[in-house]
Every structure is written in structure tokens, then in C-alpha cells.
Design a protein around this motif. Structure first.
Motif, PDB file in Angstrom:
ATOM      1  N   ILE A 174      18.573  37.021   1.849  1.00  0.00           N
ATOM      2  CA  ILE A 174      19.989  36.598   2.561  1.00  0.00           C
ATOM      3  C   ILE A 174      21.289  37.314   2.393  1.00  0.00           C
ATOM      4  N   LYS A 175      22.101  37.284   3.274  1.00  0.00           N
ATOM      5  CA  LYS A 175      23.240  38.055   3.134  1.00  0.00           C
ATOM      6  C   LYS A 175      24.353  37.131   3.790  1.00  0.00           C
ATOM      7  N   VAL A 176      25.438  37.179   2.831  1.00  0.00           N
ATOM      8  CA  VAL A 176      26.597  36.166   2.830  1.00  0.00           C
ATOM      9  C   VAL A 176      27.899  36.895   2.933  1.00  0.00           C
ATOM     10  N   LEU A 177      28.675  36.335   4.088  1.00  0.00           N
ATOM     11  CA  LEU A 177      30.013  36.745   4.212  1.00  0.00           C
ATOM     12  C   LEU A 177      30.815  35.626   4.161  1.00  0.00           C
ATOM     13  N   VAL A 178      31.748  35.870   3.217  1.00  0.00           N
ATOM     14  CA  VAL A 178      32.932  34.703   2.973  1.00  0.00           C
ATOM     15  C   VAL A 178      34.209  35.072   3.677  1.00  0.00           C
ATOM     16  N   ALA A 217      37.080  35.709  14.060  1.00  0.00           N
ATOM     17  CA  ALA A 217      35.642  35.385  14.382  1.00  0.00           C
ATOM     18  C   ALA A 217      35.129  36.859  14.709  1.00  0.00           C
ATOM     19  N   ASN A 218      35.849  37.668  15.607  1.00  0.00           N
ATOM     20  CA  ASN A 218      35.410  39.217  15.907  1.00  0.00           C
ATOM     21  C   ASN A 218      35.096  40.140  14.860  1.00  0.00           C
ATOM     22  N   ALA A 219      35.764  39.726  13.732  1.00  0.00           N
ATOM     23  CA  ALA A 219      35.747  40.508  12.760  1.00  0.00           C
ATOM     24  C   ALA A 219      34.617  40.342  11.920  1.00  0.00           C
ATOM     25  N   ALA A 220      34.305  38.927  11.577  1.00  0.00           N
ATOM     26  CA  ALA A 220      33.148  38.279  10.969  1.00  0.00           C
ATOM     27  C   ALA A 220      31.961  38.809  11.616  1.00  0.00           C
ATOM     28  N   ILE A 221      31.869  38.982  12.979  1.00  0.00           N
ATOM     29  CA  ILE A 221      30.692  39.438  13.747  1.00  0.00           C
ATOM     30  C   ILE A 221      30.741  41.018  13.549  1.00  0.00           C
ATOM     31  N   ASP A 222      31.678  41.886  13.525  1.00  0.00           N
ATOM     32  CA  ASP A 222      31.713  42.948  13.179  1.00  0.00           C
ATOM     33  C   ASP A 222      31.012  43.581  11.644  1.00  0.00           C
ATOM     34  N   VAL A 258      29.170  41.627   9.695  1.00  0.00           N
ATOM     35  CA  VAL A 258      27.606  41.387   9.901  1.00  0.00           C
ATOM     36  C   VAL A 258      27.059  42.400  10.668  1.00  0.00           C
ATOM     37  N   HIS A 259      27.455  42.591  11.828  1.00  0.00           N
ATOM     38  CA  HIS A 259      26.736  43.653  12.662  1.00  0.00           C
ATOM     39  C   HIS A 259      26.633  44.924  12.037  1.00  0.00           C
ATOM     40  N   THR A 260      27.775  45.400  11.254  1.00  0.00           N
ATOM     41  CA  THR A 260      27.535  46.675  10.604  1.00  0.00           C
ATOM     42  C   THR A 260      26.650  46.613   9.554  1.00  0.00           C
ATOM     43  N   TRP A 261      26.716  45.313   8.596  1.00  0.00           N
ATOM     44  CA  TRP A 261      25.813  45.425   7.633  1.00  0.00           C
ATOM     45  C   TRP A 261      24.371  45.537   7.902  1.00  0.00           C
ATOM     46  N   VAL A 262      24.043  45.016   9.065  1.00  0.00           N
ATOM     47  CA  VAL A 262      22.692  44.762   9.199  1.00  0.00           C
ATOM     48  C   VAL A 262      22.485  46.213  10.236  1.00  0.00           C
TER      49      VAL A 262
END
Ligand code: NAD
Ligand code: LMR
Length: 329
Positions: free
Chosen positions: A125-129, A244-249, A251-255
């Protein structure tokens, strides 16, 4: 080869960020164009009907990567087998509400969600708040999940990072894509510190190119740090598509990792680097490789930066002490 779908849980799915986020997750922007996803939407009972409406629209897009959608008001169901969790739903500050009231109301959301992640999520699991106050909400969730490695709980400062790049590009006439190594330090709040002293614009030092400390102190930093409030003032609602765009960025970078020679900003549990007390969830410059982030070490911190990092970290320390006093961590 058919890939196993990744389970992505989104809380506050019927809210404005949720509406801007879900379609991009389902179309492959979060994890990659070849990664199928199952969406789990968590809402409070009053939000379930609107979430169902959004799910109908998701169906109507016939996204090839979207394998399933589940809607629930039960965190144990929402986080069951979750690989990625985007904690967006939060209690907004309303008129007459003190900071302590806000922290306490959010404790009522993020503590049970942290426990549900602890008890039900997948091992990776990876969590972003995202929900505010994001750093301290992440701390509350993390404290309620003792079996999950602490570093899996992160808070979003990528919107601030993107805002700072955009302001710097406007000032210098550079292309956004030429700006690298910008850092957001501290809290996702008006005390955050966007740092250009190590940033590069087309390979040249950004602070030297700008060569205007008054602009940094009086225009750049406040514009970035107060951008959320400026959006609320202009739109009558807080930022949604850019969040929303930043949340995508994030997680995308984290993965998928940071590009060679660049870094990003993430709110992560401090290991004591740069004098930030261990355990605080504070924003740092990080590189990411193979799904694991590392704080960029060895940056020289000048007096201008030190004072501003310390001020934001002081605020985070006060927020941590407040939620500790409320028994939330
Ligand atoms: P919104 O009010 O439109 O939506 C929030 C949704 O969360 C609502 O549908 C609500 O029903 C739901 N919700 C509330 N409690 C919940 C719970 N316990 N479980 C599941 N769902 C729950 O708000 P929004 O515009 O989507 O913003 C969401 C949050 O993101 C806010 O806290 C906002 O301040 C924050 N935000 C953060 C950043 C950042 O950069 N970190 C940027 C923008 C907004
Ligand atoms: C933002 O930075 O746009 C938001 O965090 C503002 C807010 O208070 O919701």
C-alpha cells in the motif's frame, strides 16, 4: 501478458477533486497506459448517491483499463486489498471553527481510515493524503496504522511544487520543462517554503538567473504559498482540477520514478534530515527509484532558506502537539 489490476481507493470520491481525479485514474494517467485498475470509492452516506452518478459516467467512458468500481461508506471494504489510497475526503473548516476543532474533526476521519488501511490494505500500500490539513492528517492516519511501514504515508505538496515551477517559468520566460530541482519544504499551508536556490533553469542556477531576492521574498514565495486562498477567492471553491492533477503526478512519480538529474517534492515522514524533527510529515526534495523515495542529501541551506524552513516546521510541530493533546496520535 494480462496484468493483475491495481486496487486504487479514493476517499471523498463524490467531491470536486474526486470528480476531476477518477477519470484520469481510469484512463491510465495515474499508473500507466498498460496498468488495469479497480476503483474503490469511499464516501459518507450522504455522498453515496453522487458517487454512484460518477460511477455511471465512468462506465459510460468505456475505459479499457477500468476493471471494476465499488462504492461504499465502509472504510474496511474500501481499503480491502488496496494498493494505492488517495485520501481526499476531509472536513473543511467552516465559519467559527477553531484550528483545534478542525484537527479534531479530521481526527475522526483519518484515525479510522488509518486503522482500516492497517487492517485491510495490501502489503505494498502507498497512501497519499490530499485532504487538509494534509501533513497532519497523514500523521494521524499513519499513527493508526502501526503495521504499515511509516514511509508509505505521504502528504501532497506536489500542487505547491507545480505552482512554484509555473511562477518561475512566467518570471524568467523559461519553458516549464526546463525547470528542475525545485523544492517545497515544510507544511502544505501558507508557511510552506518554495526554494529556488538549488533549482535549475535549462541547466543554470535559478536563484542566480532571477538575481532578485526582493522578488523571491515579496512576490514569488507569497504567491505560491497563498495560491490556494487566491483560487478560493476567485472560484468560490478550492482548487480541484489542479489538485487532482498534482495527486496524479505525486503517485505517478512515486510508482514510476523521478527523471535523471531532477527531483520532486513530497510530504513524507522526516528521518531528521535538514534539522526537521524525526517523524513529522514535512515536505522535502526527493528522488524516487523502483517505487522508493529518498531525501536528496547534502544541499547547502543558506540563512534565507533556513529561517523559512524552520518557520514551517515549527507550525508542523505545533499541529503535531495539538493532535497529540487530542489523543489522535
Ligand atoms: P469537497 O467538499 O468537494 O469533497 C469532499 C468529499 O469528501 C465530499 O464528497 C464528502 O462527502 C467527502 N467526505 C467527507 N468525509 C468523508 C469521509 N469520512 N470518508 C469519505 N468521504 C468523506 O472537497 P474537495 O474540493 O474535493 O477537497 C477535498 C480536500 O482536499 C479538502 O480538504 C481540501 O482542502 C483539500 N485540498 C488539498 C490540496 C493539497 O494541495 N493538499 C489542494 C486542494 C484541496
Ligand atoms: C490549495 O492549496 O489549493 C488548497 O489546499 C486550499 C484549501 O484550503 O483547500
Amino acid at each position: 501478458m494480462t496484468r493483475t489490476p491495481v486496487n486504487v481507493t479514493v476517499t471523498g470520491a463524490a467531491g470536486q477533486i474526486g470528480y476531476a481525479l477518477l477519470f484520469r485514474i481510469a484512463s491510465g494517467h495515474l499508473l500507466g497506459a498498460d496498468v488495469p485498475v479497480n476503483l474503490r470509492l469511499l464516501e459518507i452516506p450522504q455522498g453515496l448517491k453522487a458517487a454512484e452518478g460518477t460511477a455511471m459516467e465512468l462506465d459510460d467512458c468505456a475505459f479499457p483499463l477500468l476493471r471494476g468500481i465499488e462504492i461504499t461508506d465502509d472504510p474496511n471494504v474500501a481499503f480491502d486489498g488496496a494498493n494505492v489510497a488517495l485520501l481526499v475526503g476531509a472536513r473543511p473548516r467552516t465559519k467559527g471553527m477553531e484550528r483545534g476543532d478542525l484537527l479534531s474533526a479530521n481526527g475522526g476521519i483519518f484515525k479510522p481510515q488509518g486503522k482500516a488501511i492497517n487492517d485491510n490494505a495490501a502489503d505494498d500500500i502507498k497512501v497519499l493524503v490530499v485532504g487538509n490539513p494534509a501533513n497532519t492528517n497523514a500523521l494521524i492516519a499513519q499513527a493508526a496504522a502501526p503495521d504499515v511501514p511509516a514511509e508509505r504515508f505521504t502528504a501532497m505538496t506536489r500542487l505547491d511544487h507545480n505552482r512554484a515551477i509555473s511562477q518561475l517559468a512566467k518570471k524568467t520566460g523559461a519553458a516549464v520543462s526546463d525547470i528542475k530541482r525545485l523544492t517545497i519544504w515544510g507544511n502544505h499551508s501558507a508557511t510552506q517554503y518554495p526554494d529556488v536556490f538549488h533549482a535549475e533553469i535549462a541547466g543554470k542556477n535559478a536563484a542566480e538567473l532571477v538575481n532578485d531576492e526582493a522578488w523571491l521574498a515579496d512576490t514569488f514565495i507569497p504567491t505560491v504559498a497563498k495560491r490556494g486562498a487566491a483560487i478560493i477567492e476567485a472560484r468560490g471553491a478550492s482548487s480541484a482540477a489542479s489538485a487532482a492533477n498534482a495527486a496524479i503526478d505525486h503517485v505517478h512519480t512515486w510508482v514510476n520514478g523521478t527523471a535523471e538529474g531532477d527531483w520532486t517534492s513530497m510530504g513524507i515522514p522526516s528521518d531528521g534530515s535538514y534539522g526537521v524533527p524525526e517523524g513529522l510529515i514535512s515536505s522535502f526534495p526527493v528522488t524516487v527509484k523502483n517505487g522508493t523515495y529518498e531525501i536528496v542529501q547534502g544541499l547547502e541551506i543558506n540563512d534565507f532558506s533556513r529561517a523559512r524552513i524552520d518557520a514551517s516546521v515549527k507550525e508542523l510541530t505545533e499541529e503535531r502537539d495539538a493532535v497529540r493533546a487530542l489523543g489522535l496520535i
